[in-house]
Design a protein around this motif. Structure first.
Motif, short mmCIF file in Angstrom:
data_model
loop_
_atom_site.label_atom_id
_atom_site.label_comp_id
_atom_site.label_asym_id
_atom_site.label_seq_id
_atom_site.Cartn_x
_atom_site.Cartn_y
_atom_site.Cartn_z
N UNK A 183 0.61 48.14 16.57
CA UNK A 183 -0.28 47.29 15.80
C UNK A 183 -0.30 47.73 14.34
N UNK A 184 -0.15 46.79 13.44
CA UNK A 184 -0.17 46.99 11.98
C UNK A 184 1.00 47.80 11.45
N UNK A 185 1.99 48.15 12.31
CA UNK A 185 3.20 48.79 11.78
C UNK A 185 3.93 47.84 10.84
N UNK A 186 3.79 46.56 11.09
CA UNK A 186 4.22 45.52 10.15
C UNK A 186 2.95 45.14 9.39
N UNK A 187 2.76 45.66 8.19
CA UNK A 187 1.46 45.53 7.52
C UNK A 187 1.25 44.18 6.85
N UNK A 188 0.32 43.41 7.36
CA UNK A 188 -0.01 42.12 6.75
C UNK A 188 -0.52 42.32 5.34
N UNK A 189 -0.23 41.36 4.47
CA UNK A 189 -0.70 41.41 3.09
C UNK A 189 -2.12 40.84 3.02
N UNK A 190 -3.01 41.60 2.42
CA UNK A 190 -4.42 41.21 2.34
C UNK A 190 -4.91 41.03 0.91
N UNK A 191 -4.13 41.50 -0.07
CA UNK A 191 -4.52 41.36 -1.47
C UNK A 191 -3.30 40.89 -2.27
N UNK A 192 -2.93 39.60 -2.12
CA UNK A 192 -1.71 39.11 -2.76
C UNK A 192 -1.85 38.97 -4.26
N UNK A 193 -0.75 39.25 -4.95
CA UNK A 193 -0.64 39.07 -6.40
C UNK A 193 0.51 38.11 -6.66
N UNK A 194 0.36 37.22 -7.63
CA UNK A 194 1.36 36.20 -7.89
C UNK A 194 1.82 36.22 -9.35
N UNK A 195 3.08 35.86 -9.54
CA UNK A 195 3.65 35.77 -10.88
C UNK A 195 4.88 34.88 -10.82
N UNK A 196 5.27 34.31 -11.96
CA UNK A 196 6.51 33.52 -11.98
C UNK A 196 7.71 34.38 -12.32
N UNK A 197 7.49 35.69 -12.49
CA UNK A 197 8.56 36.60 -12.86
C UNK A 197 8.19 38.01 -12.39
N UNK A 198 9.09 38.65 -11.66
CA UNK A 198 8.80 40.00 -11.16
C UNK A 198 9.23 41.10 -12.13
N UNK A 199 9.92 40.72 -13.20
CA UNK A 199 10.51 41.75 -14.07
C UNK A 199 9.45 42.58 -14.80
N UNK A 200 8.24 42.08 -14.90
CA UNK A 200 7.21 42.82 -15.61
C UNK A 200 6.50 43.86 -14.77
N UNK A 201 6.92 44.03 -13.52
CA UNK A 201 6.27 44.99 -12.64
C UNK A 201 7.20 46.17 -12.39
N UNK A 202 6.83 47.33 -12.92
CA UNK A 202 7.67 48.52 -12.81
C UNK A 202 7.88 48.95 -11.36
N UNK A 203 6.93 48.61 -10.47
CA UNK A 203 7.03 49.07 -9.08
C UNK A 203 7.90 48.16 -8.22
N UNK A 204 8.37 47.05 -8.78
CA UNK A 204 9.21 46.12 -8.03
C UNK A 204 10.66 46.35 -8.43
N UNK A 205 11.49 46.67 -7.45
CA UNK A 205 12.89 47.01 -7.75
C UNK A 205 13.87 45.92 -7.32
N UNK A 206 13.38 44.67 -7.24
CA UNK A 206 14.24 43.55 -6.91
C UNK A 206 13.87 42.38 -7.81
N UNK A 207 14.87 41.59 -8.22
CA UNK A 207 14.62 40.45 -9.09
C UNK A 207 14.33 39.21 -8.25
N UNK A 208 13.46 38.34 -8.76
CA UNK A 208 13.15 37.08 -8.11
C UNK A 208 14.25 36.08 -8.47
N UNK A 209 15.14 35.85 -7.52
CA UNK A 209 16.32 35.03 -7.76
C UNK A 209 16.10 33.60 -7.29
N UNK A 210 16.72 32.63 -7.98
CA UNK A 210 16.57 31.22 -7.60
C UNK A 210 17.06 30.94 -6.19
#
Length: 381
Positions: free
Chosen positions: A69-96
């Motif tokens: 249970x919860x080993x696959x952790x559901x998201x409870x506090x979502x954050x949204x953006x039209x571009x992921x490049x401004x987040x240092x903690x994100x190491x993947x680009x949002x591709x079309x």
């Protein structure tokens, strides 16, 4: 490979990372092995509640443990953006080319990339104060979006780690009842038989969704978005289900019967009406350009984009049944051109009118649709 453009492959990975869980059991988690005892004990086994073609509660022996249970952790506090490049903690680009579950509600459009949902499966979100849950089962290829209300009260949903008919089983944090994702129904526990109110959703690419919804934003991966287990992160650039999506394997080996009329991973959009269930395979629809059909007494139009988006709408305009044709990247009927992804009239006498969805669940793998709709027909056969 686009998930919806089925390509038969060989073999399957020995472990499906998401639904088998990528983490060891959480220390002190009483549910780290066996079934969810709280929900099981809550169900009154002496009562049987009708659940469509299924009797409820589901017998405990039909549930399979895929992860703690919860080993696959559901998201409870979502954050949204039209571009992921401004987040240092994100190491993947949002591709079309990223596939997304697109939701438009109360004038707000959001996209939930499968690159994230493959690892988290549930997003507890809010649209202008309206609680919404966005779910995706990688084993069934099914997206289900619903109001996040249990008997009128907002609740959070998590991943139980259990599977039923190879499908995600959720739990609610109010009663710990177990819920079938595809049915959007509580199948064990105090709330057995309760159902969630479904909301329309589209599986598309980020590029197509963004073109149809210029003001949309996309879910940002954890750890920017928070989960039920706090700060978490996964390899979001990696699809752990690539081999599974190309193989004939189903779930994690617990399906007794398989409808062999099509390859199990064929992508279909299903429509039910008047006791009739019909599946429309992506390739059949794509080759036809547009399908005008009737499911029972429900007139429908089914279409697909070149990027793999598969949609179905009622083909009524201002109360009249119309025939749709395929134009250059659009549908054409009643003097207007209609956007395929949104069903919205782009011009002409019906500009701004939006067609009603004919399907209440997203496209999914054929085996899953057939499992939950055992009497289904296949369009064109």
């Amino acid at each position: 490979m686009n998930r919806r453009r089925f390509l038969a492959g060989l073999g399957v990975t020995s472990a499906v990372a998401g639904c088998l869980g990528s983490d060891p059991p959480v220390a002190g988690d009483a549910n780290s092995s066996g079934l969810d005892g709280t929900a099981s004990e809550s169900a009154d086994e002496s009562e049987t509640t009708g659940g469509g073609a299924f009797d409820l509660p589901i017998p405990e022996e039909e549930l399979r443990r895929g992860a703690p249970k919860d080993a696959i952790p559901a998201i409870t506090a979502p954050v949204f953006s039209d571009d992921w490049s401004g987040f240092d903690e994100v190491n993947v680009e949002l591709d079309d080319s990223f596939e997304v579950v697109g939701v438009e509600l109360d004038g707000i459009a959001r996209a939930y990339p499968l690159a994230i949902l493959n690892w988290h499966e549930i997003v507890n979100d809010t649209f202008d104060g309206r609680p919404v849950v966005v779910t995706y089962c990688p084993l069934c290829g099914s997206a289900v979006v619903a109001d996040r209300l249990v008997r009128g009260e907002p609740t959070y949903f998590g991943v139980s780690g259990l599977l039923w008919m190879s499908d995600l089983v959720m739990y609610d944090d109010r009663t710990n009842s177990l819920w079938s994702q595809v049915l959007a129904t509580a199948i064990r526990g105090e709330l057995t038989g309760d159902t969630l109110s479904l909301l329309p959703a589209t599986i598309s690419t980020w590029g197509e969704w963004k073109a149809s919804h210029p003001d949309t934003e996309a879910l940002v991966p954890p750890p920017v978005s928070g989960t039920i287990r706090g700060r978490q992160t996964r390899q979001y650039a990696v699809n752990p289900y690539t081999s599974y999506q190309q193989s004939r394997s189903i779930g994690i080996g617990f399906n007794d019967e398989v409808d062999e009329r099509m390859h199990p991973k064929t992508s279909v959009i299903g429509i039910t009406a008047d006791g009739v269930a019909r599946a429309y395979p992506y390739d059949t629809v794509s080759n036809a350009g547009v399908v005008n059909d009737d499911v029972g007494t429900l007139p429908v139009v089914v279409a697909a984009t070149t990027d793999g988006t598969l949609v179905a709408y009622e083909r009524r305009v201002d109360g009249s049944v119309v025939e749709f044709e395929r134009g250059d990247g659009v549908l054409v009927a009643a003097g207007s051109r209609w956007d395929i992804v949104t069903g919205r009239a782009l011009d002409g006498p019906h500009e701004g009118t939006v067609l009603i969805r004919a399907n209440d669940r997203s496209p999914m793998f054929w085996f899953a649709w057939a499992d939950f709709n055992p009497e289904t027909e296949i369009y064109g056969e």
